[in-house]
Design a protein around this motif. Structure first.
Motif, PDB file in Angstrom:
ATOM      1  N   GLU A 203      16.089  21.704  20.414  1.00  0.00           N
ATOM      2  CA  GLU A 203      15.626  23.292  20.653  1.00  0.00           C
ATOM      3  C   GLU A 203      16.154  23.941  19.600  1.00  0.00           C
ATOM      4  OE1 GLU A 203      13.351  24.626  22.748  1.00  0.00           O
ATOM      5  OE2 GLU A 203      13.174  22.681  23.617  1.00  0.00           O
ATOM      6  N   LEU A 204      17.302  23.624  18.905  1.00  0.00           N
ATOM      7  CA  LEU A 204      18.072  24.533  18.145  1.00  0.00           C
ATOM      8  C   LEU A 204      17.530  24.233  16.561  1.00  0.00           C
ATOM      9  CD1 LEU A 204      21.818  24.071  19.375  1.00  0.00           C
ATOM     10  CD2 LEU A 204      20.084  26.037  19.921  1.00  0.00           C
ATOM     11  N   PHE A 205      17.852  25.366  15.697  1.00  0.00           N
ATOM     12  CA  PHE A 205      17.320  24.847  14.375  1.00  0.00           C
ATOM     13  C   PHE A 205      18.003  23.701  13.892  1.00  0.00           C
ATOM     14  CE2 PHE A 205      17.554  25.183   9.773  1.00  0.00           C
ATOM     15  CZ  PHE A 205      16.279  25.536   9.336  1.00  0.00           C
ATOM     16  N   GLY A 206      17.058  23.128  13.020  1.00  0.00           N
ATOM     17  CA  GLY A 206      17.568  21.642  12.512  1.00  0.00           C
ATOM     18  C   GLY A 206      16.214  21.046  11.610  1.00  0.00           C
ATOM     19  N   GLU A 207      16.694  20.085  11.090  1.00  0.00           N
ATOM     20  CA  GLU A 207      15.309  19.351  10.283  1.00  0.00           C
ATOM     21  C   GLU A 207      15.738  17.818  10.467  1.00  0.00           C
ATOM     22  OE1 GLU A 207      15.532  20.408   6.137  1.00  0.00           O
ATOM     23  OE2 GLU A 207      15.022  22.435   6.524  1.00  0.00           O
ATOM     24  N   VAL A 208      14.604  17.207  10.278  1.00  0.00           N
ATOM     25  CA  VAL A 208      14.594  15.742  10.194  1.00  0.00           C
ATOM     26  C   VAL A 208      14.410  15.563   8.576  1.00  0.00           C
ATOM     27  CG1 VAL A 208      13.210  13.508  10.411  1.00  0.00           C
ATOM     28  CG2 VAL A 208      13.940  15.097  12.367  1.00  0.00           C
ATOM     29  N   ASN A 209      15.316  14.594   8.051  1.00  0.00           N
ATOM     30  CA  ASN A 209      15.199  14.249   6.454  1.00  0.00           C
ATOM     31  C   ASN A 209      14.514  13.002   6.343  1.00  0.00           C
ATOM     32  OD1 ASN A 209      16.038  16.794   5.649  1.00  0.00           O
ATOM     33  ND2 ASN A 209      17.982  16.311   5.847  1.00  0.00           N
TER      34      ASN A 209
ATOM     35  N   GLN B 295       1.000  -1.111   0.057  1.00  0.00           N
ATOM     36  CA  GLN B 295      -0.118  -0.052   0.001  1.00  0.00           C
ATOM     37  C   GLN B 295       1.018   1.184   0.224  1.00  0.00           C
ATOM     38  OE1 GLN B 295      -2.858   0.388   3.231  1.00  0.00           O
ATOM     39  NE2 GLN B 295      -3.504   2.488   2.579  1.00  0.00           N
ATOM     40  N   THR B 296       0.405   2.240  -0.679  1.00  0.00           N
ATOM     41  CA  THR B 296       1.116   3.704  -0.835  1.00  0.00           C
ATOM     42  C   THR B 296       0.658   4.616   0.329  1.00  0.00           C
ATOM     43  OG1 THR B 296       1.185   3.113  -3.172  1.00  0.00           O
ATOM     44  CG2 THR B 296       1.992   5.251  -2.299  1.00  0.00           C
ATOM     45  N   PHE B 297       1.660   5.305   0.821  1.00  0.00           N
ATOM     46  CA  PHE B 297       1.445   6.356   1.955  1.00  0.00           C
ATOM     47  C   PHE B 297       2.050   7.469   1.381  1.00  0.00           C
ATOM     48  CE2 PHE B 297       0.802   2.215   3.792  1.00  0.00           C
ATOM     49  CZ  PHE B 297      -0.345   2.438   4.648  1.00  0.00           C
ATOM     50  N   TYR B 298       1.448   8.860   1.927  1.00  0.00           N
ATOM     51  CA  TYR B 298       2.071  10.270   1.470  1.00  0.00           C
ATOM     52  C   TYR B 298       1.902  11.174   2.803  1.00  0.00           C
ATOM     53  CZ  TYR B 298       0.140   8.155  -2.861  1.00  0.00           C
ATOM     54  OH  TYR B 298      -0.037   7.319  -3.989  1.00  0.00           O
ATOM     55  N   SER B 299       2.739  11.908   2.616  1.00  0.00           N
ATOM     56  CA  SER B 299       2.882  13.110   3.606  1.00  0.00           C
ATOM     57  C   SER B 299       2.933  14.505   2.600  1.00  0.00           C
ATOM     58  CB  SER B 299       4.062  13.040   4.664  1.00  0.00           C
ATOM     59  OG  SER B 299       5.330  13.413   4.115  1.00  0.00           O
TER      60      SER B 299
ATOM     61  N   ASP C 166       4.960   1.630   9.488  1.00  0.00           N
ATOM     62  CA  ASP C 166       4.835   0.172  10.116  1.00  0.00           C
ATOM     63  C   ASP C 166       3.581  -0.494  10.299  1.00  0.00           C
ATOM     64  OD1 ASP C 166       4.495   0.921  12.339  1.00  0.00           O
ATOM     65  OD2 ASP C 166       6.588   0.701  13.002  1.00  0.00           O
ATOM     66  N   THR C 167       3.531  -1.379  10.931  1.00  0.00           N
ATOM     67  CA  THR C 167       2.270  -2.068  11.272  1.00  0.00           C
ATOM     68  C   THR C 167       1.439  -1.344  12.011  1.00  0.00           C
ATOM     69  OG1 THR C 167       3.684  -4.204  11.280  1.00  0.00           O
ATOM     70  CG2 THR C 167       1.347  -4.277  11.973  1.00  0.00           C
ATOM     71  N   ASN C 168       1.701  -0.612  12.924  1.00  0.00           N
ATOM     72  CA  ASN C 168       1.019   0.065  13.711  1.00  0.00           C
ATOM     73  C   ASN C 168       0.759   1.612  13.805  1.00  0.00           C
ATOM     74  OD1 ASN C 168      -0.135  -2.298  15.119  1.00  0.00           O
ATOM     75  ND2 ASN C 168       1.691  -2.446  16.147  1.00  0.00           N
ATOM     76  N   ASP C 169       1.896   2.149  13.133  1.00  0.00           N
ATOM     77  CA  ASP C 169       2.056   3.701  13.349  1.00  0.00           C
ATOM     78  C   ASP C 169       2.560   4.341  11.898  1.00  0.00           C
ATOM     79  OD1 ASP C 169       1.680   3.661  16.299  1.00  0.00           O
ATOM     80  OD2 ASP C 169       3.550   2.425  16.343  1.00  0.00           O
ATOM     81  N   PHE C 170       2.523   5.495  11.815  1.00  0.00           N
ATOM     82  CA  PHE C 170       3.063   6.299  10.769  1.00  0.00           C
ATOM     83  C   PHE C 170       3.838   7.368  11.542  1.00  0.00           C
ATOM     84  CE2 PHE C 170      -0.958   8.379  11.076  1.00  0.00           C
ATOM     85  CZ  PHE C 170      -0.634   9.980  11.007  1.00  0.00           C
ATOM     86  N   TYR C 171       4.920   7.781  10.795  1.00  0.00           N
ATOM     87  CA  TYR C 171       5.683   8.920  11.060  1.00  0.00           C
ATOM     88  C   TYR C 171       6.043   9.706  10.033  1.00  0.00           C
ATOM     89  CZ  TYR C 171       7.020   5.263  14.360  1.00  0.00           C
ATOM     90  OH  TYR C 171       6.885   4.031  15.306  1.00  0.00           O
ATOM     91  N   VAL C 172       5.896  11.041  10.521  1.00  0.00           N
ATOM     92  CA  VAL C 172       6.096  12.109   9.400  1.00  0.00           C
ATOM     93  C   VAL C 172       7.261  13.278   9.763  1.00  0.00           C
ATOM     94  CG1 VAL C 172       4.728  14.095   8.049  1.00  0.00           C
ATOM     95  CG2 VAL C 172       3.774  12.004   8.283  1.00  0.00           C
ATOM     96  N   GLY C 173       8.261  13.481   9.185  1.00  0.00           N
ATOM     97  CA  GLY C 173       9.065  14.496   9.172  1.00  0.00           C
ATOM     98  C   GLY C 173       8.738  15.892   8.990  1.00  0.00           C
ATOM     99  N   GLY C 174       8.918  16.819   9.947  1.00  0.00           N
ATOM    100  CA  GLY C 174       8.473  18.171   9.723  1.00  0.00           C
ATOM    101  C   GLY C 174       9.572  19.115   9.436  1.00  0.00           C
ATOM    102  N   ARG C 175       9.485  20.010   8.669  1.00  0.00           N
ATOM    103  CA  ARG C 175      10.404  21.028   8.368  1.00  0.00           C
ATOM    104  C   ARG C 175       9.844  22.340   9.342  1.00  0.00           C
ATOM    105  NH1 ARG C 175      13.788  19.507   4.553  1.00  0.00           N
ATOM    106  NH2 ARG C 175      13.120  17.932   3.086  1.00  0.00           N
ATOM    107  N   THR C 176      10.616  22.411  10.266  1.00  0.00           N
ATOM    108  CA  THR C 176      10.009  23.621  11.244  1.00  0.00           C
ATOM    109  C   THR C 176      11.312  24.497  11.795  1.00  0.00           C
ATOM    110  OG1 THR C 176      10.043  22.326  13.388  1.00  0.00           O
ATOM    111  CG2 THR C 176       8.050  22.140  11.899  1.00  0.00           C
ATOM    112  N   SER C 177      11.030  24.820  12.859  1.00  0.00           N
ATOM    113  CA  SER C 177      12.058  25.913  13.490  1.00  0.00           C
ATOM    114  C   SER C 177      12.916  25.073  14.355  1.00  0.00           C
ATOM    115  CB  SER C 177      11.396  26.656  14.694  1.00  0.00           C
ATOM    116  OG  SER C 177      10.604  27.550  13.901  1.00  0.00           O
TER     117      SER C 177
END
Length: 178
Positions: free
Chosen positions: A90-96, A11-15, A64-75
């Protein structure tokens, strides 16, 4: 806007994000406003953001089986697990990218020790929320786990024109030829 795609059990999932129109000196413009997760069939799941948060979009999705995870581009570096926001610093950064094994949640990206959104980033990853630095003046983009080995791809350099592709295997950097 769709920004990332993931597959689980065929199955396909999107953010992505919904934008709102604003008016600036040069005319109308659109800015990211509402992050979302979507399974391609059901209505989108809007993800909560605090009103004072500077939201710039979503970066990745992992399912995964029970959860979804979405990375955010924030402060600051963060992601949502289902609809709960998980703040990694707390410092500026991103999850890629996010990668989940049976017992661990890995998030890869960068943060800035000077709390700046320009140059001087530190490539890193978080394992279950614990920060692991890789290199200063670098950024990490992707992660893959193979048994006990952690592979992370990214680049070194202070500004885009200086970036040099590299990867880290268990924290040891290997530079690709220029």
């Amino acid at each position: 806007m769709l920004s990332s795609i993931s597959f689980f059990n065929e199955q396909t999932f999107y953010s992505g994000h919904i934008s709102k129109e604003i008016f600036i000196e040069t005319g109308p413009s659109f800015v990211p406003n509402i992050p979302f997760f979507w399974d391609g069939n059901s209505p989108i799941v809007e993800l909560p953001i605090p009103e004072d948060l500077f939201f710039r979009g979503t970066s990745c999705v992992f399912v995964d089986t029970n959860d979804f995870y979405v990375g955010g581009r924030t402060s600051f570096p963060m992601y949502w697990k289902n609809t709960e926001m998980v703040k990694l610093g707390e410092l500026f950064g991103e999850v890629n990218q996010i990668y989940v094994t049976e017992e661990n949640i890995y998030a890869v990206g960068f943060y800035n020790k000077n709390d700046s959104n320009s140059k001087g980033h530190t490539a890193c990853y978080w394992k279950n929320g614990e920060l692991f630095e890789l290199d200063d003046n670098a950024q990490a983009n992707g992660i893959f786990i193979d048994g006990d080995n952690i592979y992370i791809c990214g680049s070194t350099g202070s500004i885009p024109i200086e970036y040099n592709a590299c990867y880290w295997k268990n924290g040891n950097r290997v530079d690709l030829p220029k």
